[in-house]
Design an enzyme around this catalytic site. Sequence first.
Site, mmCIF file in Angstrom:
data_model
loop_
_atom_site.group_PDB
_atom_site.id
_atom_site.type_symbol
_atom_site.label_atom_id
_atom_site.label_comp_id
_atom_site.label_asym_id
_atom_site.label_seq_id
_atom_site.Cartn_x
_atom_site.Cartn_y
_atom_site.Cartn_z
ATOM 1 N N ASP A 127 0.806 -1.170 -0.035
ATOM 2 C CA ASP A 127 0.000 0.000 -0.092
ATOM 3 C C ASP A 127 0.833 1.275 -0.008
ATOM 4 O OD1 ASP A 127 0.757 -0.678 2.608
ATOM 5 O OD2 ASP A 127 -0.430 0.790 3.390
ATOM 6 N N GLU A 184 0.312 -1.173 5.558
ATOM 7 C CA GLU A 184 1.181 -0.446 6.590
ATOM 8 C C GLU A 184 0.991 0.967 6.895
ATOM 9 O OE1 GLU A 184 4.950 1.552 7.979
ATOM 10 O OE2 GLU A 184 3.786 2.036 6.173
ATOM 11 N N HIS A 192 5.417 10.444 1.287
ATOM 12 C CA HIS A 192 4.406 11.124 1.912
ATOM 13 C C HIS A 192 4.172 12.365 1.550
ATOM 14 C CE1 HIS A 192 4.232 8.017 5.373
ATOM 15 N NE2 HIS A 192 4.432 7.288 4.453
#
Length: 573
Positions: free
Chosen positions: A172, A239, A542
């Site tokens: 993921d 995760e 991110h």
Amino acid sequence: MAQSEKGTLLPAPRATAPKPRWRSAAAFLLHAILLALVFKTSFGIYHRYTAGEDPFSSREKCPQTEPLMPSQQSDALSEMEHYLSSDKFRNDTVEHVAGAVRIPTPSFDDIGPIGEDPRWETMYTLADYLKSTFPLVHSTLALEKVNTHGLLYTWQGTNASLLPTVFMAHQDVVPVAEATIGQWTHPPFSGLFDGKYIWGRGASDCKNSLVGILEAVELLINAGFVPKRTIVLSFGFDEEISGRRGAGQLAEVLIGRYGKDGAAVIIDEGSGFAGSWGSTFALPGVAEKGYIDVEIIVRMPGGHSSIPPAHSGIGVASELVTLIEANPYKSHFHPENPFLGLLECGNAYSPEFPSSLKKHMPWKEPSCPAKKDKLALVAAEEGDAVKYLFTTSIAVDVISGGVKNNALPERTRVIVNHRVNIGDQVSDVKAKLTHLAHKVASKHNLTVQAFTDDPEIPTSIKLSSGHNLEPAPVTPTITEGVTPYGILSGTTRALYGKTMLIAPALMTGNTDTRYYWDLTKHIFRFNPGFDPENGFGLGGIHTVDEKLSVNAHIALVKWYSMFVRNMDEANLS
């Protein structure tokens, strides 16, 4: 009696015989020797205090393993090694990673159960893609689906007495916020290759590891390699939202199968490489900080805003938040903190290691909790990224309260995130927050409900926490004999050269390895791909413009293929 000019009577001088010359010379020599010894001792004490630990003493605490190349060779394995450095492999692996990036697999905090929430469906697409891209893996290794989307591959070794090597990655990725799409240089799921980087969400976190591990195993199978030591690939799928459905269940299967301490080593995503003090370090993560979210609920009477009390519920909650932030945790080391190992390595080998740190080494634990940890205080001045390697962090991340602009809030909610320092405990955080809550509660005549299962009551401050995670056990970093850390170090220095220094590192965040603590003591969170031309960035994980250096990815595949073979040849101590 003789009389002085001031009339004071002084004793008459006595007549003395002259001393032999040899006695005067001997006395002078003796005094000179004593003076030299005093000076040497004083200088040694001064130098030790100001210059700190001798670098050679630090080298004993930070031994560097010799480069370790696999000894077993064949024509096919040599051909594989040449292929890994070829343009053809470069083109092939670019397309393999880019293809995985083009399949969006975001995991969401509010995602529903598997089989009910359609957002899980993309995991089927990714699994099918991996099957078609790595046919030898899927025809040679046994594949089990754990909780539908967990992928557990087993390459059975020929020697059942050898503990398995476990490689981990997650399928993921974090979602891409709709509002940020326009900020991306290239669309976030394009997998575009510009000749140097592959762009897109998941390129660095961590479809590079997912594809790289499979790439290495595929090539080893093609080269006729047959492992003596069983190899396990364990790929979770959530995760980014704590991993309970994926890694949590995969770990249960593996611990049930191999038993406690039943694996030789685990390699998962984690820290990579850094340039510090004039040296380049490879930094395998050997520990993780603990984690606790504390929810604070302030309950106070409502009413009309035209007749407010001196402090509303939001005001009281804000007062508590201010008090929490005004009482940060002190920076301090515990003996097991891996960052101390990095400091020893820096002192031992780095030409620009600062004297401000050097003079406080070797680190000694303060004789009592009230005494300051001088090394920690000086190291913390390097910035927050360093300070929080040995400091429990506080972050007030969520606050909400009130439902209407003319109604006093009856319930105000705050969430405070903590990452717990190595050597401290979650209970330390709970005790501190309880103490601070009592301070505010006594001022406003409120009841404190601290970490109980009791329901909320009016006029109260309630503290609660959901999932708590203690700091991870610290992985051994001994190199005497044949050890997993030594093999990791030797493999890394074989790939990158002897100028690459290996030092233990600490993860401030948490990985899927939190579920695997019982499977082995030897857990390394390490991204082994490094491109010197690309520097030491995190590849935009991110955030916008996540990208992957292809040179770093090729090095990552080489590292995995070498590590598999080195572990297979190892007779672990």
